[in-house]
Design an enzyme around this catalytic site. Structure first.
Site, PDB file in Angstrom:
ATOM      1  N   ASN A 122     -20.450   8.633  13.913  1.00 52.63           N
ATOM      2  CA  ASN A 122     -19.571   8.125  12.857  1.00 52.63           C
ATOM      3  C   ASN A 122     -19.380   6.642  13.154  1.00 52.63           C
ATOM      4  OD1 ASN A 122     -17.561   7.474  11.081  1.00 52.63           O
ATOM      5  ND2 ASN A 122     -16.195   9.153  11.658  1.00 52.63           N
ATOM      6  N   ARG A 160     -22.351  10.435   9.684  1.00 58.67           N
ATOM      7  CA  ARG A 160     -21.384  10.460   8.598  1.00 58.67           C
ATOM      8  C   ARG A 160     -21.619   9.193   7.772  1.00 58.67           C
ATOM      9  NH1 ARG A 160     -15.223   8.636   8.418  1.00 58.67           N
ATOM     10  NH2 ARG A 160     -14.786   9.420   6.351  1.00 58.67           N
ATOM     11  N   HIS A 172     -13.531  12.559   1.836  1.00 56.97           N
ATOM     12  CA  HIS A 172     -13.215  13.658   2.778  1.00 56.97           C
ATOM     13  C   HIS A 172     -13.950  14.948   2.398  1.00 56.97           C
ATOM     14  CE1 HIS A 172      -9.077  11.476   2.887  1.00 56.97           C
ATOM     15  NE2 HIS A 172      -9.768  11.101   3.944  1.00 56.97           N
ATOM     16  N   ARG A 212      -1.663   3.472   2.226  1.00 54.79           N
ATOM     17  CA  ARG A 212      -2.214   3.356   0.854  1.00 54.79           C
ATOM     18  C   ARG A 212      -1.230   3.946  -0.149  1.00 54.79           C
ATOM     19  NH1 ARG A 212      -7.680   6.269   2.160  1.00 54.79           N
ATOM     20  NH2 ARG A 212      -7.819   5.540   4.321  1.00 54.79           N
ATOM     21  N   GLU A 254     -15.339  18.030  10.889  1.00 57.64           N
ATOM     22  CA  GLU A 254     -16.395  17.376  10.108  1.00 57.64           C
ATOM     23  C   GLU A 254     -17.672  17.226  10.936  1.00 57.64           C
ATOM     24  OE1 GLU A 254     -13.037  14.754   9.343  1.00 57.64           O
ATOM     25  OE2 GLU A 254     -14.054  14.153   7.514  1.00 57.64           O
TER      26      GLU A 254
END
Ligand code: ADP
Length: 398
Positions: free
Chosen positions: A7, A91, A180, A241, A384
């Site tokens: 990643n 990823r 996601h 956010r 993940e």
């Protein structure tokens, strides 16, 4: 078969080495501050203490070389030769509308990831740096890209189209993409396994709540809607956010206060959300603590977060025409007993009853609804990396 999962961020690289016969993690680590003074690597062989060092790591190629050295190390390594490494899985954040599945990386795939840079200007360039570094250091090892957006490509046009003039979709690819995806896919499938029911029979709302958060409606194993959109700003309140906003209010603010697009983007991504509301922190642990001592803005942030999740659960149950399970995952979803309780309370009308004592767990798989609850509520820690390793195995084995 051994698979390395990467990643890559612009200045960091996380890795896990899997034995894909047993699906066990053999070693993992983090290279940090790539290209910045004081670069570090922290490497952990499963079952052993971590080893850390500070060394000059000017770019991703040097980082990958360092990772391979650690993986081959006689004391803390997990490979006797690089020939043991069957594949590398990456990823990759944005695959646009081109990728609804993971793919083996070739020049054409690299071109499409490059083509998606305007859609993910911070992430795709870093992912590309990682892929190109592996091409340099391990030229004979096949590489696979697993996209954050891919799982949501099954959304129907009525869910992914924005109400702007249609040519903006046709010409500028403005639409909801969602993110996601790998996590929503994993927890939805794991939920079906835990409940012992085929996923194609289930309507699941998956709540991925971390620093970045998204809710997804997963109907019969397919994502049919999700709360993140063209960008990673909309949906529920996040660490920094904003979540859902009125776009005209943003234009108004920019005009009134002479805020540039770049400065506005910073406000939306980095100064808003839980941090912006509370004025304390983006970390939910700090917010829970402040709220418990009566801080009003921390309480408001917590209430806004949980209210938002409940609204999405209700909306997605309506969108799917039913709901069988609600799943919490990621840092907040897996660990915050309070958030799950605040979201879960008052969902009885939907057939979902939270069991307060079963909810009293952190970071492990559990069914946290009452025995009588028609809708099951679960905590499923996401994984993940395992999805990336599995897709990589499948694709490389042809
Ligand atoms: P990222 O999106 O960066 O991968 P994570 O999934 O690691 O983020 O989630 C980070 C969030 O999880 C932070 O807001 C953190 O406060 C929250 N979190 C972690 N542990 C707990 C806990 N025990 N209680 C409440 N929140 C927690």
């Amino acid at each position: 078969m051994k698979v390395l999962v990467l990643n890559c961020g612009s200045s960091s690289l996380k890795y896990q080495l899997f034995d894909m016969t047993s699906e066990e993690v053999l070693a993992k680590g983090l290279v940090d501050r790539i290209g910045i003074e004081g670069s570090t690597i922290k490497h952990t062989k499963t079952g052993q203490a971590s080893v850390s060092s500070t060394t000059d790591i000017p770019n991703h190629k040097v980082a990958i070389r360092l990772v391979t050295e650690h993986l081959l190390d006689a004391n803390h390594g997990a490979l006797s030769s690089l020939n043991e490494l069957s594949a590398v899985g990456h990823r990759v954040v944005h695959g646009g509308e081109k990728f609804a599945k993971s793919v083996v990386i070739d020049q054409e795939v690299l071109d499409v990831i490059e083509d998606c840079v305007p859609l993910a200007p911070l992430h795709n360039p870093a992912n590309l740096m990682g892929i190109r570094a592996v091409l340099d250091v391990l030229p004979d090892v096949p590489q696979v890209a697993v996209f954050d957006t891919a799982f949501h490509q099954s959304m129907p046009p009525k869910a992914f189209t924005y109400g702007l003039p249609y040519h903006y979709y046709e010409e500028s690819r403005l639409r909801r993409y969602g993110f996601h995806g790998t996590s929503h896919f994993y927890v939805a499938n794991r939920t079906a396994e835990i409940l012992g029911r085929p996923i194609d029979e289930l309507k699941i709302v998956t709540c991925h709540m971390g620093n970045g958060s998204s809710i997804a409606a997963v109907d019969g194993g397919k994502s049919v809607d999700t709360s993140l959109g063209f960008s990673t700003v909309p949906g529920i309140l996040m660490g920094t956010r904003a979540g859902d906003l009125d776009p005209v209010m943003v234009l108004h603010l920019m005009e009134q206060e002479g805020i540039s697009p770049k400065a506005m983007s910073h406000i939306l991504h980095k100064e808003s959300g839980v941090l912006g509301i509370s004025g304390i922190s983006s970390d939910l642990r700090d917010i829970e603590e402040a709220a418990s001592t009566g801080n009003e803005r921390a309480t408001l942030a917590l209430e806004m977060l949980c209210y938002g999740v409940r609204k999405y659960i209700g909306a997605y149950a309506a969108a799917m025409g039913g709901i069988d399970a609600i799943v919490f995952t990621a840092g907040i979803g897996e660990n915050s007993i309070l958030v799950r309780q605040m979201v879960g309370e008052g969902l009885d009308f939907l057939g979902a009853s939270l069991d307060i004592s079963r909810n009293n767990i952190r970071g492990k798989e559990a069914i946290i609804s009452t025995d009588n609850s028609r809708v099951k509520i679960l905590v499923v820690p996401t994984n993940e990396e395992l999805v990336i390793a599995r897709d990589t195995r499948t694709l490389v084995n042809g």
